[in-house]
Design a protein around this motif. Sequence first.
Motif, short mmCIF file in Angstrom:
data_model
loop_
_atom_site.label_atom_id
_atom_site.label_comp_id
_atom_site.label_asym_id
_atom_site.label_seq_id
_atom_site.Cartn_x
_atom_site.Cartn_y
_atom_site.Cartn_z
N ILE A 121 -3.91 34.84 56.41
CA ILE A 121 -5.09 33.85 56.20
C ILE A 121 -4.34 32.66 55.79
CG2 ILE A 121 -7.16 33.26 55.09
CD1 ILE A 121 -7.71 36.29 55.27
N TYR A 122 -4.74 31.37 55.92
CA TYR A 122 -4.55 30.32 55.40
C TYR A 122 -5.75 29.48 54.94
CZ TYR A 122 -4.01 28.38 60.08
OH TYR A 122 -4.44 27.83 61.37
N VAL A 123 -5.70 28.33 53.96
CA VAL A 123 -6.74 27.77 53.33
C VAL A 123 -6.53 26.28 53.29
CG1 VAL A 123 -7.82 27.66 51.31
CG2 VAL A 123 -6.96 30.01 51.85
N GLU A 124 -7.48 25.48 53.89
CA GLU A 124 -7.38 24.23 53.82
C GLU A 124 -8.82 23.55 53.19
OE1 GLU A 124 -5.32 23.62 58.25
OE2 GLU A 124 -7.58 23.32 57.95
N TYR A 125 -8.43 22.31 52.68
CA TYR A 125 -9.68 21.76 52.12
C TYR A 125 -9.86 20.19 52.13
CZ TYR A 125 -6.83 20.26 48.32
OH TYR A 125 -5.75 19.51 47.47
N ILE A 126 -11.05 19.56 52.14
CA ILE A 126 -11.19 18.34 52.14
C ILE A 126 -12.03 17.94 50.72
CG2 ILE A 126 -12.54 16.23 53.08
CD1 ILE A 126 -11.99 17.40 55.86
N GLU A 127 -11.51 17.00 50.11
CA GLU A 127 -12.36 16.70 48.82
C GLU A 127 -13.18 15.35 49.06
OE1 GLU A 127 -11.23 16.39 44.18
OE2 GLU A 127 -9.65 16.32 45.47
N MET A 128 -14.37 15.68 48.92
CA MET A 128 -15.40 14.29 48.95
C MET A 128 -15.18 13.27 48.17
SD MET A 128 -17.26 15.36 51.51
CE MET A 128 -15.87 16.53 51.97
N GLY A 129 -15.32 12.13 48.56
CA GLY A 129 -14.96 10.85 47.58
C GLY A 129 -13.53 10.25 47.58
N LEU A 177 -14.21 23.69 51.77
CA LEU A 177 -12.95 24.77 51.87
C LEU A 177 -13.20 25.34 53.10
CD1 LEU A 177 -10.81 25.95 49.80
CD2 LEU A 177 -12.47 27.79 49.46
N ARG A 178 -11.89 25.42 53.80
CA ARG A 178 -11.97 26.22 55.07
C ARG A 178 -10.78 27.30 54.98
NH1 ARG A 178 -9.97 22.65 60.00
NH2 ARG A 178 -12.28 22.05 60.07
N ILE A 179 -11.35 28.47 55.47
CA ILE A 179 -10.43 29.91 55.50
C ILE A 179 -10.32 30.15 56.90
CG2 ILE A 179 -10.40 32.01 54.59
CD1 ILE A 179 -10.77 30.01 52.42
N ILE A 180 -9.24 30.36 57.49
CA ILE A 180 -8.76 30.41 58.69
C ILE A 180 -8.08 31.92 58.95
CG2 ILE A 180 -7.67 29.59 60.66
CD1 ILE A 180 -7.67 26.79 59.41
N ILE A 181 -8.70 32.94 59.59
CA ILE A 181 -8.05 33.94 60.09
C ILE A 181 -7.43 33.95 61.56
CG2 ILE A 181 -8.66 36.36 60.49
CD1 ILE A 181 -10.75 36.25 58.57
N ASN A 227 -13.04 38.57 49.18
CA ASN A 227 -13.71 37.78 48.27
C ASN A 227 -12.58 36.76 47.91
OD1 ASN A 227 -15.48 39.91 48.09
ND2 ASN A 227 -14.35 41.20 46.84
N GLY A 228 -13.25 35.50 47.61
CA GLY A 228 -12.39 34.60 47.51
C GLY A 228 -13.13 33.82 46.18
N GLU A 229 -11.99 33.10 45.51
CA GLU A 229 -12.70 32.07 44.30
C GLU A 229 -11.68 30.95 44.31
OE1 GLU A 229 -13.47 33.46 40.19
OE2 GLU A 229 -11.53 32.89 39.87
N LEU A 230 -12.69 29.84 44.27
CA LEU A 230 -11.84 28.50 44.26
C LEU A 230 -11.84 28.28 42.74
CD1 LEU A 230 -11.11 25.74 45.03
CD2 LEU A 230 -13.38 24.94 45.43
N GLU A 231 -10.82 27.67 42.16
CA GLU A 231 -11.05 26.99 40.94
C GLU A 231 -10.06 25.84 40.85
OE1 GLU A 231 -8.87 28.21 36.36
OE2 GLU A 231 -8.39 29.28 38.14
N ASN A 232 -11.03 24.63 40.29
CA ASN A 232 -10.48 23.55 40.05
C ASN A 232 -9.78 23.55 38.75
OD1 ASN A 232 -10.39 20.63 39.52
ND2 ASN A 232 -12.51 20.10 39.91
N LEU A 233 -8.68 23.07 38.72
CA LEU A 233 -7.49 23.27 37.77
C LEU A 233 -7.40 22.04 36.55
CD1 LEU A 233 -4.31 24.30 39.57
CD2 LEU A 233 -6.04 25.77 38.44
N SER A 234 -8.35 21.14 37.04
CA SER A 234 -8.80 20.03 36.15
C SER A 234 -10.24 20.33 35.41
CB SER A 234 -8.98 18.67 36.51
OG SER A 234 -10.04 18.50 37.41
N ASP A 235 -10.73 19.70 34.40
CA ASP A 235 -12.16 19.80 33.73
C ASP A 235 -13.05 18.90 34.24
OD1 ASP A 235 -13.42 21.64 32.32
OD2 ASP A 235 -13.41 20.07 30.52
N GLU A 236 -12.66 18.58 35.48
CA GLU A 236 -13.53 17.41 36.23
C GLU A 236 -14.44 17.89 37.22
OE1 GLU A 236 -11.18 14.41 37.58
OE2 GLU A 236 -10.53 13.57 35.22
N ASN A 237 -15.41 17.12 37.87
CA ASN A 237 -16.15 17.76 39.05
C ASN A 237 -15.37 17.58 40.20
OD1 ASN A 237 -18.53 17.83 37.09
ND2 ASN A 237 -19.40 15.91 37.44
#
Length: 713
Positions: A64-72, A133-137, A118-128
């Motif tokens: 599985i691989y993982v991609e993301y787009i961050e808004m803003g 998040l895209r999960i591709i099988i 089961n998946g968990e996303l963690e923001n490594l900063s302390d910001e919003n």
Amino acid sequence: MKKTYLFVTTILFFATIQCFSGNFVLKTFGETHGVWPDSLLAYQEKVKEKKDNSLKAQKDATSIYVEYIEMGKANNTFIKLPEYDVNFTKSTKITRFKNNFYQVVLKEIDKGNYTEINGELENLSDENSCITLRIIIPLQGNKWKWFSGLEKEYVMSKDSIYSDTKKISTMLPPDGAFNGQTLSDGGYGDSVGQGSMSFYPLGVVSVDNSGEGLGVDMTLPIVYRLSAKKNEGLIAEFDIATSPLTEKFPNRAFFKLSHFNFNSNWGMRAALKQYYSIYPESFKKRVTTEGIWLPFTPLRSIKNWKDFGFAFHELSWNSFDVKEGKSIPSIVSDKGTGVLSFQYTEPWDIQLPILRKNIPYDTLVSNRMVPQEHQQYLKNSATEDKNGLWQTRRLETPWFSSGWAVSITTNCNPDIEGFNRYQYVRQTEIAPALKMNVDGVYFDSMEWNWHYDLNYRIEQFKYTDYPLSFSKNVARPAIWNFVSEFEFMKKIADEMHSQGKLVMGNGHAWNPFAAANLDLFGAELSWYSTGDHGIEALDFKRAISSQKPIVFLLNEGLNDKAFTNFPFKGYEIYFEKLLAYGFFPSFFSTDASSDPYWMDAEKVENGRPFFKKYIPIIKQISAAGWEPVTDAVCDIDFVRIERFGERGELFFTIRNNGNKDASCTVTFDLKTLGISRDFKALEVLSGMPLKVKNDELNITVPTLRTQVIKIIR
């Protein structure tokens, strides 16, 4: 037609028997003779080698691989999150994806006939952060099909993405709002997440005739999309936000998926069968009473009420009926009738009547306008728009003498500190009904004005049990208000189920998550609009309910000549449309308030023969239980077959959705259905026996009509 996964399970079962037998022989021979025969030692080595190769294949398989787009952010394309490390346990693969900004941990757990992810996303900063998040099988093959709804399938072409979604945005109030000079000021019309969401909780494809499915867990409400792309794979997207203020999971968000196989010959239907087995609690049928929905009208006020097949009575603890000449609470009066009573509640907002439509916002939300009994919980539970104002819609409300009201959206999360909306509703509506031993609780208007609201009130973030979302128009974390509804429904449902009671919901349209909590649900319909009772809508409701009852009320159009002029053809059309799915028809009011059907003696008498004809049959097939895989096919595309029953009573509904009469042949898979070749068939509505030859049935179904076939084994 056997399911692929059952076939595989059978092979594994016999393989297990062989291994067990082999070990037993080895031990017995060795203990008896003190030696190990070479042939058995070789067998043991082969078993070990097979296990080692299986583990190697698991490790070497395309991941599985993982991609993301961050808004803003300026970069508006998906970023691939690098794989950081991989660990294996006996049945679990744990993969960590990480860069300098985010970490995603995926746990793939082998559950035998499916893989839990089961998946968990963690923001490594302390910001919003606001992320899609895209999960591709990954899947590979030459011939790809996308299965859409119960019946449609599409041959997939290269580079196209296939999905089934609905637009999702905060609801535009038709009569305006008070929080802002324009509706956009208050955030009305803003997209929720990226602005679309899947409604079927599973996305399924066939790749070289092998069925591959991906499903969400309906007990975790989250804005999601499921799709597929040829030679790329199955794709899950989640519109989620992180915040340090979500105290139960700071700077994190999470999701759950299941990846499974199914018999692609039966498309979505076989996929649903497998999906139900993965999440049995979400589809558990607790209701044992079958019948129609009675809204508010006292049961005993309806002459010969037993003719109509009532089963579920929507009411309030302070409503009354007359029994043996005495006025008593309706909940008490319903006892012993076989009709279940449900206490009404609509906690998602508070509606306050207003005498004029133009009131300044500051005046409207002041203590002068808000009655004292609502002031405290509104201070704690009112939701806020993107500008920090309460979400205050103007509603036309025939149920108030003034005709108008302000609707204030409320966060009904039970965990909010202080006196909150949940506690108010619990004390003033639900608790009094429970003292009378009500049979269940009824949630009104689940998907009306407020279910897609985005709540930016940051001090409420710490109470949520589920991930935050966002609007791409705003790119700030917010509580998707349906999540707060879900938390209320789950709290009440868990309590009711622990007491052997039920929960019912009204206004179910396209959102799948409520069905995880509800025991029965339905919607109010318009005779003049097929959007809420067209094939696509009814297919979805049948699929999302599995074997739970679905009940309907016809509102707008019940005074149409189709229902008021002899021979009252509207009843036949309406009832047979729902009969095809095993759904229950009923009526309420043209404006969901005044002049209710069940208090109009003339309307009741016009409808009585139709209720007496159709409802007992719908009860039979609903009790038998809808089965997604029909194991029967028709040679005409526009004739639909639905099956009810498995090994007991067996029924098929045959629905002609075309514009001409259809003489068709229905062919049954006798072996799978457990039917002998000399079976007999009866058309239930007419009571007429049908001619059967071998495994086929020839039948003529008039246009837009439904017939019910009972198989006599």
